[in-house]
Write a protein that holds these residues in place. Structure first.
Motif, PDB file in Angstrom:
ATOM      1  N   SER A  51       0.899  -1.150   0.000  1.00 40.24           N
ATOM      2  CA  SER A  51       0.000   0.000   0.000  1.00 40.24           C
ATOM      3  C   SER A  51       0.941   1.205   0.000  1.00 40.24           C
ATOM      4  CB  SER A  51      -0.954  -0.032   1.200  1.00 40.24           C
ATOM      5  OG  SER A  51      -0.246  -0.139   2.398  1.00 40.24           O
ATOM      6  N   PRO A  52       0.422   2.410  -0.256  1.00 39.88           N
ATOM      7  CA  PRO A  52       1.328   3.546  -0.453  1.00 39.88           C
ATOM      8  C   PRO A  52       2.322   3.747   0.682  1.00 39.88           C
ATOM      9  CG  PRO A  52      -0.899   4.153  -1.114  1.00 39.88           C
ATOM     10  CD  PRO A  52      -0.992   2.764  -0.506  1.00 39.88           C
ATOM     11  N   ASP A  53       1.914   3.420   1.911  1.00 40.53           N
ATOM     12  CA  ASP A  53       2.757   3.721   3.062  1.00 40.53           C
ATOM     13  C   ASP A  53       3.390   2.475   3.677  1.00 40.53           C
ATOM     14  OD1 ASP A  53       3.916   5.530   4.848  1.00 40.53           O
ATOM     15  OD2 ASP A  53       2.357   5.172   6.341  1.00 40.53           O
ATOM     16  N   LEU A  54       3.232   1.319   3.045  1.00 41.27           N
ATOM     17  CA  LEU A  54       3.722   0.087   3.655  1.00 41.27           C
ATOM     18  C   LEU A  54       4.584  -0.698   2.666  1.00 41.27           C
ATOM     19  CD1 LEU A  54       3.356  -1.428   6.406  1.00 41.27           C
ATOM     20  CD2 LEU A  54       1.744  -2.899   5.202  1.00 41.27           C
ATOM     21  N   LYS A  55       5.816  -0.987   3.092  1.00 39.38           N
ATOM     22  CA  LYS A  55       6.739  -1.749   2.249  1.00 39.38           C
ATOM     23  C   LYS A  55       6.899  -3.156   2.814  1.00 39.38           C
ATOM     24  CE  LYS A  55       9.876   1.578   0.105  1.00 39.38           C
ATOM     25  NZ  LYS A  55       9.163   2.831   0.354  1.00 39.38           N
ATOM     26  N   ARG A  56       6.792  -4.146   1.958  1.00 40.64           N
ATOM     27  CA  ARG A  56       7.052  -5.523   2.340  1.00 40.64           C
ATOM     28  C   ARG A  56       8.491  -5.837   1.951  1.00 40.64           C
ATOM     29  NH1 ARG A  56       2.336  -7.448   5.138  1.00 40.64           N
ATOM     30  NH2 ARG A  56       0.633  -6.198   4.298  1.00 40.64           N
TER      31      ARG A  56
END
Ligand SMILES: [Zn+2]
Ligand SMILES: [Zn+2]
Length: 132
Positions: free
Chosen positions: A63-68
């Motif tokens: 999502s725009p603010d979450l990096k996996r």
């Protein structure tokens, strides 16, 4: 002594944290299910600067603010990182000793997979838990 040590399947990426986590939670949201490739994401949350990660980590925004974050060699998903909040959630399946995980709650249970039965007595939240 670090309680939280782990890494990917092939061993190219290793991480450790030397502090107590902020919290330990099980997330049943759809994005975690997809990103982890499993029924839920049991994760331990730390401040980003409390976790040391070495090796070829690749990241993708779920999502725009979450990096996996995953190993670019073997693909093991090891974390989800929210830079704006300064936090990183480590996947407990990637810990050397996953038994150190002591879950405190289940969240986003509205999208929990139907065969998962929760009888551990922990708090359950259909969506995001209340801020702590
Ligand atoms: Zn690897
Ligand atoms: Zn989730």
């Amino acid at each position: 002594m670090a309680r939280y040590r782990g890494g990917c399947l092939c061993g190219a990426v290793r991480y450790h944290a030397e502090v107590a986590p902020i919290n330990e939670r099980v997330c049943h949201c759809k994005r975690c299910q997809k990103a982890i490739g499993a029924a839920f994401n049991a994760r331990v949350l730390f401040r980003i600067d409390h976790v040391t990660i070495d090796g070829p980590v690749a990241t993708v925004n779920s999502s725009p603010d979450l990096k996996r974050g995953f190993c670019s060699s073997c693909g093991t998903t090891m974390f989800s990182r929210r830079d704006s909040a300064g936090i990183i959630g480590i996947t407990t399946g990637s810990l050397d000793d996953p038994s150190v995980f002591k879950p405190q709650m289940h969240m986003w249970t509205a999208s929990k997979q139907p065969w998962v039965r929760l009888d551990d007595g922990l708090p359950q939240y259909e969506g995001a838990p209340p801020p702590n």
